[in-house]
Design a protein around this motif. Structure first.
Motif, PDB file in Angstrom:
ATOM      1  N   LEU A 334      15.363   7.978  -0.518  1.00  0.00           N
ATOM      2  CA  LEU A 334      15.790   8.936  -1.549  1.00  0.00           C
ATOM      3  C   LEU A 334      14.758   9.010  -2.670  1.00  0.00           C
ATOM      4  CD1 LEU A 334      19.620   8.355  -2.103  1.00  0.00           C
ATOM      5  CD2 LEU A 334      18.504  10.485  -1.446  1.00  0.00           C
ATOM      6  N   LEU A 335      14.277   7.845  -3.098  1.00  0.00           N
ATOM      7  CA  LEU A 335      13.282   7.803  -4.175  1.00  0.00           C
ATOM      8  C   LEU A 335      12.040   8.609  -3.786  1.00  0.00           C
ATOM      9  CD1 LEU A 335      12.285   4.835  -6.352  1.00  0.00           C
ATOM     10  CD2 LEU A 335      10.507   5.820  -4.938  1.00  0.00           C
ATOM     11  N   LEU A 336      11.510   8.384  -2.587  1.00  0.00           N
ATOM     12  CA  LEU A 336      10.297   9.086  -2.156  1.00  0.00           C
ATOM     13  C   LEU A 336      10.551  10.578  -1.974  1.00  0.00           C
ATOM     14  CD1 LEU A 336       9.004   6.387   0.311  1.00  0.00           C
ATOM     15  CD2 LEU A 336       7.732   7.255  -1.656  1.00  0.00           C
ATOM     16  N   ASP A 337      11.693  10.947  -1.376  1.00  0.00           N
ATOM     17  CA  ASP A 337      11.993  12.368  -1.186  1.00  0.00           C
ATOM     18  C   ASP A 337      12.053  13.101  -2.506  1.00  0.00           C
ATOM     19  OD1 ASP A 337      12.064  12.037   1.524  1.00  0.00           O
ATOM     20  OD2 ASP A 337      14.255  11.991   1.696  1.00  0.00           O
ATOM     21  N   ASN A 338      12.692  12.506  -3.503  1.00  0.00           N
ATOM     22  CA  ASN A 338      12.818  13.183  -4.793  1.00  0.00           C
ATOM     23  C   ASN A 338      11.503  13.214  -5.549  1.00  0.00           C
ATOM     24  OD1 ASN A 338      15.808  13.950  -5.598  1.00  0.00           O
ATOM     25  ND2 ASN A 338      15.928  12.067  -4.387  1.00  0.00           N
ATOM     26  N   LEU A 339      10.730  12.124  -5.493  1.00  0.00           N
ATOM     27  CA  LEU A 339       9.432  12.135  -6.166  1.00  0.00           C
ATOM     28  C   LEU A 339       8.496  13.176  -5.542  1.00  0.00           C
ATOM     29  CD1 LEU A 339       8.655   8.350  -6.823  1.00  0.00           C
ATOM     30  CD2 LEU A 339       9.268  10.098  -8.499  1.00  0.00           C
ATOM     31  N   LEU A 340       8.400  13.178  -4.216  1.00  0.00           N
ATOM     32  CA  LEU A 340       7.508  14.128  -3.552  1.00  0.00           C
ATOM     33  C   LEU A 340       8.031  15.554  -3.685  1.00  0.00           C
ATOM     34  CD1 LEU A 340       6.746  12.043  -0.338  1.00  0.00           C
ATOM     35  CD2 LEU A 340       5.123  12.626  -2.150  1.00  0.00           C
ATOM     36  N   GLY A 341       9.368  15.729  -3.612  1.00  0.00           N
ATOM     37  CA  GLY A 341       9.930  17.068  -3.777  1.00  0.00           C
ATOM     38  C   GLY A 341       9.655  17.631  -5.159  1.00  0.00           C
ATOM     39  N   ASN A 342       9.795  16.780  -6.208  1.00  0.00           N
ATOM     40  CA  ASN A 342       9.486  17.234  -7.566  1.00  0.00           C
ATOM     41  C   ASN A 342       8.014  17.580  -7.707  1.00  0.00           C
ATOM     42  OD1 ASN A 342      12.017  17.152  -8.596  1.00  0.00           O
ATOM     43  ND2 ASN A 342      11.731  15.317  -9.853  1.00  0.00           N
ATOM     44  N   ALA A 343       7.152  16.747  -7.105  1.00  0.00           N
ATOM     45  CA  ALA A 343       5.713  17.026  -7.203  1.00  0.00           C
ATOM     46  C   ALA A 343       5.364  18.355  -6.551  1.00  0.00           C
ATOM     47  CB  ALA A 343       4.932  15.883  -6.545  1.00  0.00           C
ATOM     48  N   LEU A 344       5.958  18.658  -5.395  1.00  0.00           N
ATOM     49  CA  LEU A 344       5.727  19.959  -4.760  1.00  0.00           C
ATOM     50  C   LEU A 344       6.247  21.094  -5.617  1.00  0.00           C
ATOM     51  CD1 LEU A 344       6.603  19.294  -0.998  1.00  0.00           C
ATOM     52  CD2 LEU A 344       4.344  19.672  -1.986  1.00  0.00           C
ATOM     53  N   LYS A 345       7.407  20.901  -6.209  1.00  0.00           N
ATOM     54  CA  LYS A 345       8.044  21.975  -6.967  1.00  0.00           C
ATOM     55  C   LYS A 345       7.215  22.352  -8.195  1.00  0.00           C
ATOM     56  CE  LYS A 345      12.378  21.340  -7.603  1.00  0.00           C
ATOM     57  NZ  LYS A 345      13.639  20.795  -8.151  1.00  0.00           N
ATOM     58  N   PHE A 346       6.645  21.346  -8.858  1.00  0.00           N
ATOM     59  CA  PHE A 346       5.947  21.626 -10.111  1.00  0.00           C
ATOM     60  C   PHE A 346       4.437  21.787  -9.932  1.00  0.00           C
ATOM     61  CE2 PHE A 346       9.901  19.626 -11.484  1.00  0.00           C
ATOM     62  CZ  PHE A 346      10.306  20.484 -12.486  1.00  0.00           C
ATOM     63  N   SER A 347       3.949  21.677  -8.701  1.00  0.00           N
ATOM     64  CA  SER A 347       2.508  21.864  -8.477  1.00  0.00           C
ATOM     65  C   SER A 347       2.209  23.354  -8.275  1.00  0.00           C
ATOM     66  CB  SER A 347       2.057  21.080  -7.246  1.00  0.00           C
ATOM     67  OG  SER A 347       2.147  19.696  -7.464  1.00  0.00           O
ATOM     68  N   PRO A 348       1.127  23.846  -8.862  1.00  0.00           N
ATOM     69  CA  PRO A 348       0.737  25.238  -8.612  1.00  0.00           C
ATOM     70  C   PRO A 348       0.240  25.403  -7.179  1.00  0.00           C
ATOM     71  CG  PRO A 348      -0.886  24.126  -9.983  1.00  0.00           C
ATOM     72  CD  PRO A 348       0.238  23.163  -9.809  1.00  0.00           C
ATOM     73  N   PRO A 349       0.275  26.601  -6.648  1.00  0.00           N
ATOM     74  CA  PRO A 349      -0.198  26.830  -5.267  1.00  0.00           C
ATOM     75  C   PRO A 349      -1.652  26.413  -5.089  1.00  0.00           C
ATOM     76  CG  PRO A 349       1.014  28.729  -6.096  1.00  0.00           C
ATOM     77  CD  PRO A 349       0.796  27.843  -7.278  1.00  0.00           C
ATOM     78  N   ASN A 350      -1.977  26.066  -3.822  1.00  0.00           N
ATOM     79  CA  ASN A 350      -3.347  25.727  -3.429  1.00  0.00           C
ATOM     80  C   ASN A 350      -3.901  24.515  -4.183  1.00  0.00           C
ATOM     81  OD1 ASN A 350      -3.389  28.027  -1.677  1.00  0.00           O
ATOM     82  ND2 ASN A 350      -3.784  29.305  -3.490  1.00  0.00           N
ATOM     83  N   THR A 351      -3.033  23.554  -4.441  1.00  0.00           N
ATOM     84  CA  THR A 351      -3.474  22.285  -5.042  1.00  0.00           C
ATOM     85  C   THR A 351      -3.056  21.154  -4.102  1.00  0.00           C
ATOM     86  OG1 THR A 351      -1.426  22.122  -6.333  1.00  0.00           O
ATOM     87  CG2 THR A 351      -3.322  23.159  -7.416  1.00  0.00           C
ATOM     88  N   SER A 352      -3.139  19.938  -4.582  1.00  0.00           N
ATOM     89  CA  SER A 352      -2.774  18.793  -3.751  1.00  0.00           C
ATOM     90  C   SER A 352      -1.842  17.867  -4.523  1.00  0.00           C
ATOM     91  CB  SER A 352      -4.024  18.026  -3.308  1.00  0.00           C
ATOM     92  OG  SER A 352      -4.697  17.468  -4.435  1.00  0.00           O
ATOM     93  N   VAL A 353      -1.063  17.113  -3.761  1.00  0.00           N
ATOM     94  CA  VAL A 353      -0.218  16.041  -4.310  1.00  0.00           C
ATOM     95  C   VAL A 353      -0.770  14.738  -3.763  1.00  0.00           C
ATOM     96  CG1 VAL A 353       2.066  15.002  -4.318  1.00  0.00           C
ATOM     97  CG2 VAL A 353       1.829  17.492  -4.545  1.00  0.00           C
TER      98      VAL A 353
END
Length: 448
Positions: A334-353
């Motif tokens: 759950l911790l990893l899913d939410n951290l990675l999901g938030n990072a995807l949500k707030f990252s601009p297109p064509n960038t990296s996490v």
């Protein structure tokens, strides 16, 4: 169930009674001993005095009622010179010193305590009746025991009154609590509480404050949940109305698409709320196992890769050292899913996490960095609260970091929200196996 007051009174009064009995026996024994010694001393001193005195002084001895004794005097030839009472039938042949003898040969003869003193000219016999000595001992016992027993009775009364007075604060506490209802969570105040009860009251008040804070937090959670659910439900209802009255196939298709998105959004919100409620309501931790964070991270990135590819966002991952921690694998996922999901949500297109997991001493460090707008330092503590979003323009429930924080707390890990070393974005640092505050702000980290 028993009464503390009754038990204390019963035990202490039994103790007072036992002390009284022991004290009474000790006093009686000592009084008898001293009385016996005093009377024996009286017999001996009178005999010695009579051995040296003139027989003409015997009338003065007979007239003195304080002596409480009888006497016989014999000359050297065995002739009786004096007898204080005709009821005495002792011969002159009594052994020197103290002895116990009957007063005569008759069956009802009085038992005497006799002191015999033999001189060159006379033999003196001085005696008390045993009944007289016992009567004198009883009088002496009463004179000593009566004040003692009255003192013990006073002690018993004082013990009962002291116990009742000492337990009065407990009755006050019971009376105050009995007048409250479920909504009365104000701290309890006892003005005259003793130190022992004051500690209990302070602990109880602390629990009341924690309970009140928990209730208020749940009320806010319910209110925020109702507010968050109102928007998607209203949108769903509008789309259902449009779908029911729509005749144009293009409009119907658009309504179906928007309806599907709205259902997914409501479903996601409900799932997040249920997950948070489950984490908060858990009282007993499930058994921990050894969990490899690298394996969990790879699974989570694989599940989110489709969402990332739709926006042109790629995951960059690296690991080093031992990445095994002790914990609950479902909660850590759950911790990893939410951290990675938030990072995807707030990252601009064509960038990296960028995600890295590495060993640092005895700790395992998880670093996650995105290239979005980041979170202002003043807001980094508030975003851990339910339904608080750092960027309201981006769709979300505001529960992701709250769920992350619950997992962090249950695993004894630490969470830091930081500025990345360079560029914009947010860097999340999770440390497992270290003994620090669960959340460190940027200021606390700099001070450390």
């Amino acid at each position: 169930m028993y009464s503390l007051e009754a038990r204390l009174k019963r035990r202490l009064l039994v103790g007072v009674l036992l002390v009284s009995v022991v004290l009474g026996i000790a006093v009686r024994t000592e009084v008898n001993r001293q009385q016996r010694e005093m009377l024996d001393y009286q017999l001996e001193q009178v005999a010695r005095a009579m051995l040296l005195s003139d027989l003409q002084d015997l009338q003065a001895w007979d007239d003195d009622p304080a002596l409480h004794l009888d006497m016989q005097i014999w000359d050297r030839a065995g002739n009786r010179l004096y007898r204080s009472s005709t009821q005495i039938g002792l011969g002159a042949d009594t052994r020197p010193g103290f002895s116990v003898l009957p007063s005569g040969p008759q069956a009802d003869a009085v038992i005497l305590r006799v002191f015999t003193l033999k001189g060159t000219e006379r033999t003196i016999q001085v005696m008390h009746s045993r009944e007289l000595r016992r009567a004198l001992s009883r009088d002496a016992e009463l004179q000593v025991l009566l004040p003692t027993l009255l003192a013990m009775l006073f002690v018993a009364i004082m013990v009962g009154a002291t116990i009742r007075k000492g337990l009065e604060p407990i009755r006050e506490l019971d009376e105050e609590l009995s007048q409250r209802d479920v909504a009365s969570l104000q701290p309890v105040s006892l003005v005259h509480a003793p130190v022992e009860l004051d500690r209990v009251v302070r602990t109880f008040n602390r629990l009341l404050l924690q309970l009140d804070a928990s209730i208020q937090a749940h009320k806010r959670f319910i209110a925020n949940a109702a507010h968050e659910l109102r928007t998607p439900i209203t949108a769903l209802r509008l789309e259902v109305d449009n779908l029911a009255h729509g005749e144009d196939p293009v409009q119907v298709k658009g309504a179906v698409r928007r309806l599907t998105i709205g259902v997914h959004r409501a479903q996601r919100l409900l799932q997040q709320m249920l997950t948070l409620a489950r984490l908060e309501a858990r009282t007993n931790s499930r058994p921990w196992t050894s969990v490899d964070l690298v394996g969990l991270a790879q699974e989570s990135m694989m599940d989110l890769s489709v969402l990332g590819s739709q926006r042109g966002i790629e995951f960059a991952f690296e690991a080093s050292g031992s990445t095994v921690v002790q914990g609950d694998p479902d909660d850590l996922r759950l911790l990893l899913d939410n951290l990675l999901g938030n990072a995807l949500k707030f990252s601009p297109p064509n960038t990296s996490v960028e995600l890295s997991i590495h060993q640092q001493g005895d700790a395992v460090i998880l670093l996650l960095r995105d290239h979005g707008r980041g979170i202002a330092p003043a807001l980094r503590e508030r975003v851990l609260m339910p339904f608080v979003r750092s960027n309201p323009a981006i769709e979300g429930s505001g529960l992701g970091l709250t769920i992350v924080f619950e997992v962090i707390q249950s695993h004894g890990a630490t969470l830091q929200l930081e500025d990345p070393p360079e560029g914009q974005g947010l860097q999340v640092r999770v440390s497992f196996g270290v003994n620090r505050p669960v959340l460190q702000t940027e200021n606390q980290k700099n001070q450390a």
